[in-house]
Design a protein around this motif. Structure first.
Motif, mmCIF file in Angstrom:
data_model
loop_
_atom_site.group_PDB
_atom_site.id
_atom_site.type_symbol
_atom_site.label_atom_id
_atom_site.label_comp_id
_atom_site.label_asym_id
_atom_site.label_seq_id
_atom_site.Cartn_x
_atom_site.Cartn_y
_atom_site.Cartn_z
ATOM 1 N N LEU A 33 0.548 -1.293 -0.045
ATOM 2 C CA LEU A 33 -0.015 0.078 -0.019
ATOM 3 C C LEU A 33 0.983 1.278 -0.195
ATOM 4 C CD1 LEU A 33 -2.879 -0.638 2.420
ATOM 5 C CD2 LEU A 33 -3.205 -0.211 -0.102
ATOM 6 N N ARG A 34 2.089 1.239 0.901
ATOM 7 C CA ARG A 34 2.996 2.268 0.826
ATOM 8 C C ARG A 34 3.466 2.701 -0.600
ATOM 9 N NH1 ARG A 34 6.745 0.788 4.970
ATOM 10 N NH2 ARG A 34 4.685 0.172 6.049
ATOM 11 N N VAL A 35 3.848 1.784 -1.364
ATOM 12 C CA VAL A 35 4.169 1.702 -2.680
ATOM 13 C C VAL A 35 3.195 2.444 -3.583
ATOM 14 C CG1 VAL A 35 5.248 0.895 -4.641
ATOM 15 C CG2 VAL A 35 5.851 -0.069 -2.354
ATOM 16 N N VAL A 36 1.945 1.956 -3.299
ATOM 17 C CA VAL A 36 0.912 2.463 -4.505
ATOM 18 C C VAL A 36 0.429 3.558 -4.057
ATOM 19 C CG1 VAL A 36 -1.325 1.677 -4.857
ATOM 20 C CG2 VAL A 36 0.312 -0.160 -4.731
ATOM 21 N N LEU A 37 0.455 4.067 -2.886
ATOM 22 C CA LEU A 37 0.008 5.348 -2.356
ATOM 23 C C LEU A 37 0.746 6.588 -2.583
ATOM 24 C CD1 LEU A 37 -2.351 4.146 0.596
ATOM 25 C CD2 LEU A 37 -3.152 4.436 -1.512
ATOM 26 N N GLU A 38 2.074 6.074 -2.351
ATOM 27 C CA GLU A 38 3.043 7.181 -2.742
ATOM 28 C C GLU A 38 3.090 7.475 -4.139
ATOM 29 O OE1 GLU A 38 5.953 6.575 1.132
ATOM 30 O OE2 GLU A 38 6.600 6.230 -0.836
ATOM 31 N N TYR A 47 -4.878 12.722 -7.825
ATOM 32 C CA TYR A 47 -4.400 12.654 -6.347
ATOM 33 C C TYR A 47 -3.121 13.696 -5.650
ATOM 34 C CZ TYR A 47 -6.917 8.208 -5.881
ATOM 35 O OH TYR A 47 -8.119 7.362 -6.347
ATOM 36 N N ARG A 48 -2.823 14.363 -6.918
ATOM 37 C CA ARG A 48 -1.592 15.247 -6.657
ATOM 38 C C ARG A 48 -1.555 16.220 -5.454
ATOM 39 N NH1 ARG A 48 0.600 16.325 -12.373
ATOM 40 N NH2 ARG A 48 1.224 14.078 -12.502
ATOM 41 N N ASP A 57 -6.429 8.638 3.845
ATOM 42 C CA ASP A 57 -6.284 9.846 3.083
ATOM 43 C C ASP A 57 -6.952 9.926 1.696
ATOM 44 O OD1 ASP A 57 -4.972 10.826 5.512
ATOM 45 O OD2 ASP A 57 -3.065 10.285 4.752
ATOM 46 N N PHE A 58 -7.065 8.948 1.176
ATOM 47 C CA PHE A 58 -7.791 8.967 -0.124
ATOM 48 C C PHE A 58 -9.405 8.712 -0.153
ATOM 49 C CE2 PHE A 58 -3.372 8.288 -0.543
ATOM 50 C CZ PHE A 58 -3.101 8.395 -1.765
ATOM 51 N N PRO A 59 -9.944 9.151 -1.002
ATOM 52 C CA PRO A 59 -11.601 9.127 -0.989
ATOM 53 C C PRO A 59 -12.218 7.920 -1.431
ATOM 54 C CG PRO A 59 -10.863 10.461 -2.772
ATOM 55 C CD PRO A 59 -9.431 10.366 -2.116
ATOM 56 N N VAL A 60 -13.089 7.404 -0.908
ATOM 57 C CA VAL A 60 -13.821 6.371 -1.434
ATOM 58 C C VAL A 60 -14.500 6.660 -2.818
ATOM 59 C CG1 VAL A 60 -15.818 4.526 -1.242
ATOM 60 C CG2 VAL A 60 -13.870 5.137 0.749
ATOM 61 N N SER A 287 -0.737 -0.451 -12.169
ATOM 62 C CA SER A 287 -0.337 1.146 -12.162
ATOM 63 C C SER A 287 -0.746 1.637 -13.115
ATOM 64 C CB SER A 287 1.206 0.880 -12.278
ATOM 65 O OG SER A 287 1.414 0.014 -13.524
ATOM 66 N N THR A 288 -1.352 1.391 -14.205
ATOM 67 C CA THR A 288 -1.759 2.220 -15.332
ATOM 68 C C THR A 288 -2.877 2.969 -14.792
ATOM 69 O OG1 THR A 288 -1.072 0.695 -17.004
ATOM 70 C CG2 THR A 288 -2.659 2.279 -17.733
ATOM 71 N N GLN A 289 -3.927 2.515 -14.272
ATOM 72 C CA GLN A 289 -5.074 3.056 -13.815
ATOM 73 C C GLN A 289 -5.022 2.711 -12.099
ATOM 74 O OE1 GLN A 289 -8.210 1.391 -15.790
ATOM 75 N NE2 GLN A 289 -9.328 3.524 -16.145
ATOM 76 N N ALA A 290 -5.549 3.909 -11.503
ATOM 77 C CA ALA A 290 -5.657 3.949 -10.126
ATOM 78 C C ALA A 290 -6.771 3.224 -9.687
ATOM 79 C CB ALA A 290 -5.527 5.467 -9.431
#
Ligand code: ZN
Length: 419
Positions: A33-38, A47-48, A57-60, A287-290
Motif C-alpha cells: 500500500l505504501r508503494v501504491v499510495l506514494e 491525487y496530486r 487520506d484517499f477518498p472512496v 499501475s496504469t489506472q488507479a
C-alpha cells in the motif's frame, strides 16, 4: 520471450507467497500500500493535490465518481471519451484490440448504469494471466488447457501460450451452440465460464470433459452449482473476477477466498448481523489506472474464519449480486428495511414448480414478477408473500410481468431494483 518470463515470474511469486498468519499478510499489504499510495500522489493528477499517504487520506470512489475523474486516474493522460471511442470501435468489430498510448482498453458490462473503461499495460496483463494460472491450476507441472468464456476477452486474456499451458478465450457473444462446439473442439482441462454457460453445457449430451470447473463473472446459485456439478461429476469452483480486478478464487477445499495478496479489501458493512458487506478495493499491483478505495457494487456474505487449506486469506460464503439490487420493504413501524436478493432467490426458486424467475422492484416498492414455467406464477407469488411475512415486512402489490428480453452478453439479474 520476455513476456513468458514475466508470466512465469508472476505465477511463481503468487504460488509461493504463502502467509503463515493474518499478521504477516497485513504487513505485506501495508508495504505494498505504501508503494501504491506514494506513487499515486506523484503520478495520478487527481491525487496530486491531496495530502497524506495513509489509505484513509484517499477518498472512496464508486464507479460513477471514478469514471468522472477518469483522466486524472490514469498515468497516460488518456481521456474517457477517447478511450470509449476506441474501445467501442474494437468491440463492434469483436477484435477487442483497442490500444492507445500503448495500453489496452477494455469495457466492462454496463448492467448498472455506465460502462466502465479499464486500461492495462502488457505487463499488467501478463501478471494477471500468471497469477490467475498460479491460483487456478492445482499442479503446474501437469499440462493444462485452460478455456475462458467471457463477454469480451481480447488482450487481457491471450497472454499465455506455452508447451505445457494453452489458453483459449471463447467469446460469450456467440450462440450457445457455437460456444459448446468450440469448447468441445479445444478440450479444456480447466473450464472457466459464466454460470449460464455451464448450465447450458450441463444440459447437453456432448460437452467438454474438464478436470476443473470454475464459475466466473456472475452469481452462482446453489441450484445451478448442483446441476452443473452433477452433470460434470465435479464440484464447481468460483472465480470472483471483475474488470476492476481479480478478487477471489475457490481453493482445493471448496472455499472461496478473497485475493488479499493482490487486492486490499475494506468492508462497508451493510448488515451487522450477517456481516454482509460491499467491498472497497485497492489494487496492490495495478499501475496504469488507479484502483484505490474503489467501491464495488457487490454484496458479499463473509464465510467463517480459516479454511482447511491453511490459507489466511479471508473467506467468502457467497457473492450475492449487486448492492443496487437489495430490495426495500416497510416493516410494521413503516421503516424501510433491506431484503437481500439471496433470500428472494432461495424462496422463489424453492417454491414448487418454479424453475426460474425475474423480479423487479419499482421505486414505489411494488413488485413485478415473471416465473418460468408460466404455470408456476402463483407458486412463486405465494413464496414471495410468505418470505416477506416471515420477515415481518409489509407485502406490497405484486403483479405479473412478461419475461424480460435479455441479451446473452448481459449478466443475469434475477432480482433488480429500479432506481
Ligand atoms: Zn481454503
Amino acid at each position: 520471450m520476455a513476456e513468458r518470463l514475466r508470466v512465469l515470474a508472476a505465477l511463481l511469486s503468487a504460488r509461493w507467497r504463502r502467509f503463515s498468519s493474518r499478521q504477516s499478510l497485513e504487513l505485506y499489504q501495508q508495504r505494498r500500500l505504501r508503494v501504491v499510495l506514494e506513487r499515486a500522489r506523484r503520478v495520478f493528477p487527481y491525487y496530486r493535490d491531496g495530502a497524506g499517504f495513509e489509505l484513509s487520506d484517499f477518498p472512496v470512489l464508486d464507479k460513477a465518481a471514478w469514471l468522472d475523474r477518469f483522466g486524472g486516474l490514469n498515468d497516460r493522460g488518456l481521456s474517457l471519451d477517447d478511450c470509449l471511442a476506441a474501445a467501442r470501435d474494437a468491440e463492434a468489430r469483436r477484435t477487442f484490440d483497442a490500444t492507445l498510448s500503448g495500453v489496452g482498453i477494455g469495457l466492462s458490462s454496463g448492467t448498472s448504469g455506465q460502462q466502465g473503461v479499464f486500461l492495462t499495460s502488457a505487463q499488467e496483463r501478463d501478471r494477471w494471466a500468471g497469477v490467475m494460472l498460479a491460483k487456478a491450476l492445482p499442479n503446474l507441472r501437469e499440462a493444462a488447457r485452460v478455456a475462458l468464456v467471457l463477454r469480451s476477452g481480447g488482450a487481457l486474456y491471450e497472454a499465455v501460450q506455452s508447451e505445457r499451458i494453452s489458453f483459449r478465450y471463447v467469446d460469450l457473444a456467440q450462440s450457445p451452440d457455437a460456444i459448446a462446439e468450440q469448447l468441445v473442439g479445444f478440450g479444456p482441462t480447466v473450464l472457466a465460464a459464466p454460470p449460464q454457460v455451464l448450465d447450458d453445457l450441463a444440459a447437453r449430451s456432448v460437452r467438454p470433459r474438464p478436470r476443473l470447473i470454475y464459475s466466473i463473472a456472475d452469481v452462482l446459485d446453489d441450484e445451478v452449482a448442483a446441476r452443473v456439478g452433477s452433470a460434470f461429476g465435479l464440484p464447481v469452483g468460483q472465480i470472483y473476477q471483475a474488470s476492476e480486478g481479480f478478487l477471489g478464487i475457490t481453493c482445493a477445499h471448496g472455499t472461496l477466498h478473497l485475493n488479499e495478496d493482490l487486492v486490499h479489501v475494506e468492508r462497508e458493512v451493510l448488515d451487522a448481523a450477517s456481516g454482509r458487506f460491499t467491498p472497497v478495493i485497492t489494487d496492490l499491483y495495478r499501475s496504469t489506472q488507479a484502483i484505490i478505495r474503489y467501491r464495488l457494487g457487490d454484496v458479499v456474505l463473509p464465510g467463517p474464519d480459516g479454511c482447511a487449506c491453511g490459507s489466511v486469506l479471508a473467506t467468502v460464503a457467497r457473492i450475492e449480486g449487486r448492492a443496487d439490487d437489495v430490495l426495500r420493504f416497510r416493516d410494521a413501524t413503516g421503516t424501510e428495511q433491506p431484503l437481500f436478493a439471496d433470500f428472494v432467490r432461495g424462496a422463489v426458486l424453492g417454491a414448487p414448480a418454479v424453475s426460474d424467475f425475474r423480479l423487479v422492484q419499482r421505486p414505489d416498492l411494488g413488485l413485478r414478477l415473471a416465473v418460468r414455467p408460466a404455470r408456476a406464477q402463483a407458486s412463486g407469488h405465494l413464496a414471495l408473500q410468505r418470505l416477506l411475512q416471515a420477515n415481518g415486512l409489509d407485502v406490497p402489490e405484486i403483479s405479473g410481468m412478461p419475461w424480460p428480453v435479455e441479451s446473452p452478453l448481459d449478466k443475469r439479474r434475477r432480482v433488480r431494483r429500479e432506481a
